[in-house]
Design a protein around this motif. Structure first.
Motif, short mmCIF file in Angstrom:
data_model
loop_
_atom_site.label_atom_id
_atom_site.label_comp_id
_atom_site.label_asym_id
_atom_site.label_seq_id
_atom_site.Cartn_x
_atom_site.Cartn_y
_atom_site.Cartn_z
N ASP A 314 98.75 20.67 -35.90
CA ASP A 314 97.51 20.53 -35.14
C ASP A 314 97.60 21.30 -33.82
O ASP A 314 96.60 21.87 -33.37
N SER A 315 98.79 21.33 -33.22
CA SER A 315 98.95 22.05 -31.94
C SER A 315 98.65 23.54 -32.10
O SER A 315 98.16 24.18 -31.18
N ARG A 316 98.96 24.11 -33.28
CA ARG A 316 98.68 25.53 -33.50
C ARG A 316 97.17 25.77 -33.53
O ARG A 316 96.67 26.72 -32.93
N PHE A 317 96.44 24.91 -34.23
CA PHE A 317 94.98 25.08 -34.30
C PHE A 317 94.35 24.93 -32.92
O PHE A 317 93.44 25.67 -32.56
N GLN A 318 94.86 23.99 -32.13
CA GLN A 318 94.34 23.81 -30.77
C GLN A 318 94.64 25.03 -29.90
O GLN A 318 93.79 25.46 -29.11
N ARG A 319 95.84 25.59 -30.06
CA ARG A 319 96.21 26.76 -29.26
C ARG A 319 95.33 27.96 -29.61
O ARG A 319 94.83 28.65 -28.72
N VAL A 320 95.14 28.21 -30.91
CA VAL A 320 94.30 29.34 -31.32
C VAL A 320 92.87 29.15 -30.84
O VAL A 320 92.22 30.08 -30.35
N GLN A 321 92.37 27.91 -30.96
CA GLN A 321 91.01 27.64 -30.52
C GLN A 321 90.87 27.88 -29.01
O GLN A 321 89.86 28.42 -28.55
N GLY A 322 91.91 27.52 -28.25
CA GLY A 322 91.86 27.76 -26.82
C GLY A 322 91.96 29.24 -26.47
O GLY A 322 91.30 29.72 -25.55
N GLU A 323 92.76 29.98 -27.23
CA GLU A 323 92.94 31.40 -26.95
C GLU A 323 91.65 32.20 -27.18
O GLU A 323 91.35 33.12 -26.43
N VAL A 324 90.92 31.84 -28.22
CA VAL A 324 89.68 32.58 -28.51
C VAL A 324 88.47 31.94 -27.84
O VAL A 324 87.35 32.41 -28.00
N ARG A 325 88.71 30.83 -27.11
CA ARG A 325 87.65 30.13 -26.38
C ARG A 325 86.52 29.69 -27.32
O ARG A 325 85.34 29.83 -27.00
N ALA A 326 86.92 29.20 -28.48
CA ALA A 326 85.91 28.74 -29.44
C ALA A 326 85.27 27.43 -28.94
O ALA A 326 85.96 26.52 -28.49
N LYS A 327 83.96 27.35 -29.05
CA LYS A 327 83.25 26.15 -28.64
C LYS A 327 83.20 25.14 -29.79
O LYS A 327 83.49 25.48 -30.94
N ALA A 328 82.82 23.92 -29.45
CA ALA A 328 82.83 22.85 -30.45
C ALA A 328 81.88 23.13 -31.61
O ALA A 328 82.13 22.73 -32.74
N ASP A 329 80.78 23.85 -31.34
CA ASP A 329 79.79 24.10 -32.38
C ASP A 329 80.03 25.44 -33.10
O ASP A 329 79.20 25.87 -33.90
N GLN A 330 81.16 26.10 -32.80
CA GLN A 330 81.48 27.37 -33.45
C GLN A 330 82.51 27.17 -34.56
O GLN A 330 83.37 26.30 -34.46
N GLN A 331 82.36 27.97 -35.60
CA GLN A 331 83.29 27.88 -36.73
C GLN A 331 84.40 28.90 -36.54
O GLN A 331 84.16 30.08 -36.27
N LEU A 332 85.63 28.45 -36.68
CA LEU A 332 86.81 29.30 -36.46
C LEU A 332 87.57 29.45 -37.76
O LEU A 332 87.91 28.47 -38.42
N HIS A 333 87.85 30.70 -38.16
CA HIS A 333 88.65 30.97 -39.34
C HIS A 333 89.98 31.59 -38.91
O HIS A 333 90.00 32.48 -38.06
N ILE A 334 91.06 31.12 -39.49
CA ILE A 334 92.39 31.62 -39.18
C ILE A 334 93.01 32.18 -40.46
O ILE A 334 93.21 31.45 -41.43
N ASN A 335 93.28 33.47 -40.45
CA ASN A 335 93.91 34.14 -41.60
C ASN A 335 95.37 34.40 -41.30
O ASN A 335 95.70 35.03 -40.28
N GLU A 336 96.24 33.93 -42.16
CA GLU A 336 97.68 34.14 -42.02
C GLU A 336 98.10 35.27 -42.96
O GLU A 336 97.85 35.20 -44.16
N PHE A 337 98.73 36.29 -42.41
CA PHE A 337 99.22 37.41 -43.21
C PHE A 337 100.68 37.14 -43.56
O PHE A 337 101.54 37.16 -42.68
N MET A 338 100.96 36.90 -44.82
CA MET A 338 102.29 36.50 -45.27
C MET A 338 102.77 37.44 -46.37
O MET A 338 101.99 37.88 -47.21
N HIS A 339 104.06 37.74 -46.32
CA HIS A 339 104.64 38.65 -47.30
C HIS A 339 106.01 38.14 -47.73
O HIS A 339 107.05 38.72 -47.39
N PRO A 340 106.07 37.02 -48.46
CA PRO A 340 107.37 36.51 -48.91
C PRO A 340 107.98 37.42 -49.97
O PRO A 340 107.30 37.86 -50.89
N ARG A 341 109.25 37.73 -49.83
CA ARG A 341 109.95 38.53 -50.82
C ARG A 341 110.49 37.61 -51.92
O ARG A 341 110.49 36.38 -51.80
N ILE A 342 110.99 38.22 -52.99
CA ILE A 342 111.60 37.45 -54.07
C ILE A 342 112.78 36.65 -53.53
O ILE A 342 113.05 35.53 -53.99
#
Length: 499
Positions: A314-342
């Motif tokens: 939850d702390s990560r979502f709060q931090r990202v929301q604070g960084e982008v200054r998202a308001k309560a009525d705004q929708q925030l999407h977070i895309n994680e770019f992941m590349h796990p190897r075998i």
């Protein structure tokens, strides 16, 4: 006949910091006073590898009416800039490096906060540039320096850093316009006027050398949750087994490992340190403290379980929301770019199954083909969040995974090497403890660091206690100098320590 000279202003700002708005404000300010004004911009490669440079020239009206139009420059030239405004300290350093700041004429206005450059983040060791050195160079290069943490001022004002820079420009008196003229420019913009004026005012006061208005009182920090009996017992054990000079580091190590795994894992951490304390001398606080720090870091190694855990907190979502200054009525999407190897897939499985999948066969090739391309996981969606959350819950079985077995063997071997040297060669034991700095991250980063670490262990095996601590320290620094190990190989050859 004297020729009028324009006031030349360079603005260095990263994306999203309002550098263009600041340039437009300066142009609008000049034009409303009857001055000729022109702005141009040269974009950087990316938001952090190179800031956009905005260049403004302001020419006062001609003393006599004329139909001729002035010709203004399109870009700043070294040694020919009156005011340089920088949104971040590294950009101030770059302005000095480019020659835009000179002691004969330039007023430098910069924020002292840092946004680390890619080269600083990618360094194997501590690649950060010394902030004090940057400030000192800026002070020596400029005729006048105005510097303070403008990012914090903007945050406290609910505005952006461009408004603080505009206020500092007003306060420093580099332009022949009144404060009312500056404020009228912001008001003409019509967007975010109130917070911009507040940030402007604080920037102006700071440039004038006055104390900025006190920030609003911070929210009350919630009382920590009561400790469980198991946690309390571990903290009591820290006080009982370690000297006061070491207790803070060991205590933080315990907390980190409880967060990473559980109290039993933190107890294992204390068991390993207890064996070292018995071997170390009574005055070897530095050795115990450094080993405790690096042991906690190694035992909380970054595996796919840890990555998934951190990305779904939850702390990560709060931090990202604070960084982008998202308001309560705004929708925030977070895309994680992941590349796990075998390799990461195999290491997350139970040890026996992971070793089997790591062998070359049909299923191995199928999984390797699936992991060849990176994946984008939207953690703000139910499906993406559930996928990573379930992976993070696999930590209950972490001790059975192949990665745990491998790391545990390496940790035990490292701890035993430090213990063996602690009594007779404490200085060398300290440098062996610090070798853990090489083993970090996951994926290719971890593989490269581990390879360098094993190379230095091989040097230690061949030369034993005859190896000078300073030699090992120089080799470690060389291994941290570049990710490909070229500096380390050169240092080994120079010291004739090759196998």
């Amino acid at each position: 006949m004297s020729v009028q000279q324009p006031i030349k202003i360079a603005i260095l700002a990263m994306g999203g910091e309002g550098g263009g708005v600041l340039a437009d404000w300066i142009v609008d300010l000049g034009e409303h006073q009857g001055w000729h004004a022109q702005t141009t911009s040269v974009p950087g490669v990316a938001q952090r590898t190179g800031a956009t440079i905005y260049y403004v020239e302001l020419l006062p009206p001609a003393p006599q009416p004329t139909t001729r139009q002035p010709v203004l420059a399109l870009m700043p030239m070294p040694g020919d800039v009156d005011v340089v405004l920088c949104s971040e300290l590294m950009e101030a350093g770059r302005a000095v490096q480019r020659g835009l700041v000179t002691p004969q004429r330039t007023t430098l206005i910069t924020s002292t906060h840092r946004v680390y450059a890619i080269a600083e983040k990618a360094a194997m060791g501590d690649g950060r540039v010394n902030d004090e050195v940057l400030v000192q160079h800026a002070r020596e290069a400029a005729q006048k320096l105005v510097s303070f943490d403008m990012a914090r001022t903007a945050e406290e004002s609910g505005s952006v850093i461009s408004a603080v820079l505009f206020g500092a420009l007003c306060g420093v008196g580099a332009l022949p316009f009144s404060r009312a003229d500056f404020e009228a420019t912001i008001e003409r913009g019509g967007v975010g006027v109130k917070p911009s004026l507040k940030a402007f005012g604080r920037g102006c006061q700071a440039a004038l050398g006055q104390d900025a208005p006190a920030a609003e009182p911070a929210a009350t920090v919630p009382t920590p949750a009561p400790q469980t009996a198991a946690v309390a017992a571990l903290l009591q054990r820290v006080e009982r087994e370690h000297r006061p000079a070491c207790q803070h580091v060991v205590r933080e190590g315990v907390r980190r490992l409880i967060d990473y795994q559980d109290t039993a894992y933190a107890a294992l951490y204390l068991d390993r340190l207890a064996a070292l304390v018995r071997q170390a001398g009574a005055d070897e606080d530095t050795l115990v403290r450094e080993t405790a720090r690096h042991l906690a870091l190694w035992m909380s190694y970054e595996d796919t379980i840890r990555v998934a855990d951190l990305k779904t907190r939850d702390s990560r979502f709060q931090r990202v929301q604070g960084e982008v200054r998202a308001k309560a009525d705004q929708q925030l999407h977070i895309n994680e770019f992941m590349h796990p190897r075998i390799e990461e897939v195999c290491e997350t499985l139970p040890a026996a199954l992971g070793r089997w999948l790591a062998r070359p066969h049909a299923l191995h090739r199928l999984v390797a083909r699936f992991t060849r391309e990176g994946r984008v996981i939207r953690t703000s969606s139910l499906r993406g969040f559930a996928l990573l959350w379930l992976l993070s819950r696999w930590r209950v079985a972490r001790r059975s995974t192949l990665r745990y077995v491998q790391e545990n063997q390496r940790i035990e071997h490292w701890v035993q090497r430090v213990q063996a040297l602690a009594a007779s060669h404490p200085a060398l034991a300290l440098e062996v403890a610090r070798l853990q700095r090489l083993v970090k991250g996951y994926g290719d980063t971890h593989a490269r660091g581990l390879r360098n670490y094993q190379t230095l262990l091989g040097v230690l095996d061949r030369h034993g206690a005859t190896l000078a601590p300073a030699q090992l320290a120089r080799l470690r620094d060389a291994a941290l100098a570049d990710e490909h190990g070229k500096a380390l190989q050169a240092a080994l050859q120079q010291q004739a320590l090759h196998a």
